[in-house]
Design an enzyme around this catalytic site. Sequence first.
Site, short mmCIF file in Angstrom:
data_model
loop_
_atom_site.label_atom_id
_atom_site.label_comp_id
_atom_site.label_asym_id
_atom_site.label_seq_id
_atom_site.Cartn_x
_atom_site.Cartn_y
_atom_site.Cartn_z
N ARG A 195 5.70 20.50 3.97
CA ARG A 195 4.29 20.51 3.52
C ARG A 195 3.68 21.92 3.58
O ARG A 195 2.80 22.25 2.80
CB ARG A 195 3.46 19.51 4.31
CG ARG A 195 3.98 18.10 4.12
CD ARG A 195 2.94 17.02 4.29
NE ARG A 195 3.61 15.74 4.49
CZ ARG A 195 4.06 14.96 3.51
NH1 ARG A 195 3.90 15.29 2.25
NH2 ARG A 195 4.67 13.82 3.79
N ASP B 20 -1.53 14.49 6.78
CA ASP B 20 -0.47 15.18 6.03
C ASP B 20 -1.03 16.16 5.00
O ASP B 20 -0.30 17.01 4.49
CB ASP B 20 0.45 14.16 5.34
CG ASP B 20 1.29 13.38 6.36
OD1 ASP B 20 1.45 13.87 7.49
OD2 ASP B 20 1.77 12.29 6.01
N GLN C 256 3.34 5.56 12.79
CA GLN C 256 4.74 5.48 13.20
C GLN C 256 4.87 4.66 14.48
O GLN C 256 5.77 3.82 14.60
CB GLN C 256 5.32 6.89 13.41
CG GLN C 256 5.46 7.65 12.09
CD GLN C 256 5.99 9.06 12.26
OE1 GLN C 256 6.15 9.53 13.39
NE2 GLN C 256 6.23 9.75 11.17
N SER D 73 -1.54 6.42 15.25
CA SER D 73 -0.24 6.76 14.68
C SER D 73 0.40 5.55 14.01
O SER D 73 0.69 4.54 14.65
CB SER D 73 0.71 7.29 15.76
OG SER D 73 2.03 7.29 15.26
N ARG E 288 10.24 2.19 5.10
CA ARG E 288 9.96 0.82 5.55
C ARG E 288 10.73 -0.19 4.70
O ARG E 288 11.27 -1.17 5.22
CB ARG E 288 8.46 0.56 5.48
CG ARG E 288 7.69 1.32 6.57
CD ARG E 288 6.26 1.55 6.14
NE ARG E 288 5.42 2.06 7.23
CZ ARG E 288 5.34 3.34 7.60
NH1 ARG E 288 6.08 4.27 6.99
NH2 ARG E 288 4.53 3.70 8.57
N LYS F 151 7.46 8.23 0.22
CA LYS F 151 8.42 8.40 1.32
C LYS F 151 8.15 7.40 2.45
O LYS F 151 9.05 6.71 2.93
CB LYS F 151 8.30 9.86 1.83
CG LYS F 151 9.01 10.18 3.11
CD LYS F 151 9.17 11.69 3.25
CE LYS F 151 8.03 12.36 4.00
NZ LYS F 151 8.06 12.13 5.44
N GLY G 40 10.75 12.17 11.47
CA GLY G 40 10.10 11.46 12.57
C GLY G 40 9.96 9.98 12.28
O GLY G 40 10.10 9.14 13.18
C1 S3P Z 1 3.93 8.45 8.75
C2 S3P Z 1 2.88 8.52 9.61
C3 S3P Z 1 2.22 9.79 9.97
C4 S3P Z 1 2.53 10.87 8.96
C5 S3P Z 1 3.98 10.94 8.61
C6 S3P Z 1 4.46 9.63 8.04
C7 S3P Z 1 4.54 7.13 8.50
O1 S3P Z 1 2.68 10.19 11.25
O2 S3P Z 1 2.12 12.13 9.45
O3 S3P Z 1 4.19 11.95 7.63
O4 S3P Z 1 5.35 6.99 7.56
O5 S3P Z 1 4.23 6.20 9.25
P1 S3P Z 1 2.01 9.64 12.63
O6 S3P Z 1 2.23 8.18 12.68
O7 S3P Z 1 2.76 10.36 13.71
O8 S3P Z 1 0.58 10.03 12.56
#
Ligand code: S3P
Length: 441
Positions: free
Chosen positions: A400, A327, A168, A166, A24, A19, A94
């Site tokens: 999850r 996760d 993200q 993070s 990306r 995922k 997110g």
């Molecule tokens: C993710 C980063 C993580 C992870 C999320 C997916 C990503 O979050 O928990 O399920 O794809 O970059 P954070 O960047 O908020 O830690």
Amino acid sequence: MKILPARRLEGQMELPGDKSISHRAAIIAALARGRPRISNFSTSADCASTLACLAQLGVRFKREANTIIIEGVGTESTMLLQAPPSALDCGNSGTTMRLLAGVLAGQPFASTLTGDESLRARPMRRIIEPLQLMGARISSEQDRAPLQIEGRPPLEPVSYALPLPSAQVKSCILLAGLNASGRTEVIESHAQTRDHTERMLRWFGINVKVETNKQDRTRITIEGGKPPLARDFSVPGDLSSAAFLIAAAALLPRSHLILQNVGVNPTRTQFLQTMRELGADIRVRNVRDVCNESVGDIEVRGTGALANSKKQTKFILRGTRVAGLIDELPMLAVIGTQVEGGLEVRDAGELRVKESDRIRATIENLRRMNAEVEEYDDGFAVGGRTVLRGALLDAKGDHRIAMAFTIAALIAEGESMIEGAEAVSVSFPEFFALLESITER
Ligand code: S3P
């Protein structure tokens, strides 16, 4: 969903595409010059949200089974999307919201990012701050979605030290950096988070440099102004989805499971490492490089008995390694109930702001199953060697949590019922069918 206890698992399979990597791939391909083909694209609802947002931004694509062919908008020096006709709905995702915010900050139009109730409650200050530093205008109420983004191309390059680990946030800034005039820099000083964006940008011809110094500080720099090249990409199987099946196979004695073509990027394999430290029999074979990512075949044999291999005491997970497990922590909480000595997790406050408050959700459900648990602000502790009791469980709308407690129900005594089990489609729609196909009762 009703779940009955299982005796063992036996099977061999490939899993749907990762995922994290699929989000990306779709976004970077959308900005590329040409028509990249992405194979084994994730079947998750989250990645469908990313594709739907890109469609609203004028990106055209064709889907042939799990292959997506994207018509990138890039030219020699531009990556121009179209102003969306309405707010962009990121659903529960997110990653969609935070990564797209980085792209939209550098586009010459205003747009709004929104999502479901869970996503609208999650913290966005973490991306608003760096994007404002780069010159974008972002308005929101109390740093929550909906986010109104007024793009300001070209953005100003920044050097930004991540205040929290993070991927993200890191990826948001790197994608914004694509549209900045010069070199943008992100510094990770806590823990190195998943590095799929860095690897993929490089695969697509972008100049990205990564240096790690002796204090484990990682500096990532990206050169802006140049659109990605069109290159085909093959997405590896999702290790975070695999984690649930691996846990079940490790916990049910005499199980034997082979998962082929799974992503084993070292920034994602902390779960496998932790399981091995707990005595699980997990082997990774045939590791190879595919499109700049590591891919391998994972074999698990169920031993049943798990324990802290060093001493028969409580197994403690804390500090920087927790970010690499974030996760998988609800699953590890369930595993902890079977470990000699129990398990404690600290420094995981981020779990409270995921798709649900995962500390609360884990504690509540474990209690219903008769486990001995303690809740902390930043984690939890579970007592080991517990006979779990089948119960009425609540997924809290969180994929999850639904999957971790399905596995808990497999190793429990008696029948369980999971409310809101359909949440699994957020990351792994095939979960129940695949699990059923390898379960012996
Ligand atoms: C993710 C980063 C993580 C992870 C999320 C997916 C990503 O979050 O928990 O399920 O794809 O970059 P954070 O960047 O908020 O830690």
